[in-house]
Design a protein around this motif. Structure first.
Motif, PDB file in Angstrom:
ATOM      1  N   LEU A  25       0.826  -1.203   0.000  1.00 52.25           N
ATOM      2  CA  LEU A  25       0.000   0.000   0.000  1.00 52.25           C
ATOM      3  C   LEU A  25       0.861   1.253   0.000  1.00 52.25           C
ATOM      4  O   LEU A  25       0.608   2.199  -0.751  1.00 52.25           O
ATOM      5  N   VAL A  29       0.995   4.232  -2.814  1.00 52.76           N
ATOM      6  CA  VAL A  29       0.749   5.640  -2.482  1.00 52.76           C
ATOM      7  C   VAL A  29       1.959   6.480  -2.861  1.00 52.76           C
ATOM      8  O   VAL A  29       1.839   7.561  -3.449  1.00 52.76           O
ATOM      9  N   GLN A  46      -2.425   9.124   3.544  1.00 52.34           N
ATOM     10  CA  GLN A  46      -3.063   8.237   2.573  1.00 52.34           C
ATOM     11  C   GLN A  46      -2.751   6.770   2.868  1.00 52.34           C
ATOM     12  O   GLN A  46      -3.607   5.896   2.688  1.00 52.34           O
ATOM     13  N   THR A  47      -1.536   6.492   3.312  1.00 52.76           N
ATOM     14  CA  THR A  47      -1.199   5.111   3.650  1.00 52.76           C
ATOM     15  C   THR A  47      -1.986   4.640   4.861  1.00 52.76           C
ATOM     16  O   THR A  47      -2.479   3.500   4.901  1.00 52.76           O
ATOM     17  N   SER A  50      -5.498   3.868   3.733  1.00 46.10           N
ATOM     18  CA  SER A  50      -5.539   2.586   3.024  1.00 46.10           C
ATOM     19  C   SER A  50      -5.442   1.422   4.009  1.00 46.10           C
ATOM     20  O   SER A  50      -6.133   0.403   3.855  1.00 46.10           O
TER      21      SER A  50
END
Length: 243
Positions: A25, A29, A46-47, A50
């Protein structure tokens, strides 16, 4: 319901898969081109988002195979908290090491902690859905040696996709569960789906829906409570064995 040893294996194997996917992931990203990782839309945030989605899927599995709701909540929320903290700290230290001149300000940390807390909420939400799936599977397993958890899960998924398709036809997407899942996790997300009567109007806002975590919270709580009631009722109601 699944035997304890089998349930334990399912929980551990699925958790191992989630853990193995976390670096993948981050790579996805990071390769998306985000350079300002210390802002709200950066790589760390964002990670973590996710990872929260992966933990949501894992929590559904745990809720389905572990009979006790409170035990499954303890497992999913506890493990999710540890994983999100470790992931966030690892990413922060890694980026600080690679780019010591970049400052991570207080506002970034506040937003990141918010993502982590809402990720724990998603884990609890997924557990409640899994609890309902497990309860329904228990009820359907009366003439069988093993509850059809996978089959029930597929039916629930298809029903959700059907509701998403219906909700997609309604402007703004406010009647889609996915809208509120994303709004909850992101905290402040704007959907702009222009309906026919808005076209041609400059700066039209009639097709816009502002999905915040405050707006999404009542929706997710309602779905979670309904799932818990369904799962509890399915386990509590005494049904004669099929002949």
């Amino acid at each position: 319901m699944e035997a304890p040893d089998r349930s334990r294996r399912v929980v551990l194997v699925s958790l191992a898969v989630v853990t193995a996917l976390l670096p993948v992931l981050w790579r996805l990203v990071a390769s998306a081109g985000s350079q300002e990782f210390s802002d709200d839309g950066g790589e760390i945030r964002q990670t973590l988002q996710s990872a929260a989605v992966l933990l949501l899927l894992w929590s559904v599995i745990v809720g389905a195979v572990v009979r006790s709701l409170w035990r499954s909540l303890l497992i999913t929320v506890g493990v999710s908290a540890v994983m999100l903290v470790l992931l966030g700290v690892t990413l922060a230290v890694g980026y600080r090491t690679l780019s010591p001149s970049d400052e991570i300000d207080h506002a970034f940390w506040v937003g990141t902690v918010g993502v982590g807390l809402r990720g724990l909420g998603l884990a609890a939400f997924g557990t409640s859905v899994g609890f309902a799936i497990g309860g329904i599977a228990d009820r359907l397993a009366l003439p069988l040696d093993r509850p059809p958890i996978v089959g029930v899960g597929i039916v629930v998924l298809l029903l959700w996709l059907g509701s998403e398709a219906i909700g997609w036809m309604i402007p703004t997407g406010r009647f889609q569960l996915s809208t509120h899942l994303i709004g909850w996790l992101d905290g402040d997300w704007i959907i702009y789906r222009l309906p026919a009567d808005c076209r041609g109007q400059p700066n039209a806002t009639c097709g816009m829906y502002h999905a915040t975590w405050q707006r999404s919270l009542p929706v997710l709580v309602t779905v979670a409570v309904a799932a818990v009631l369904v799962g509890g009722a399915a386990r509590a109601v005494k049904v004669p064995a099929w002949r």
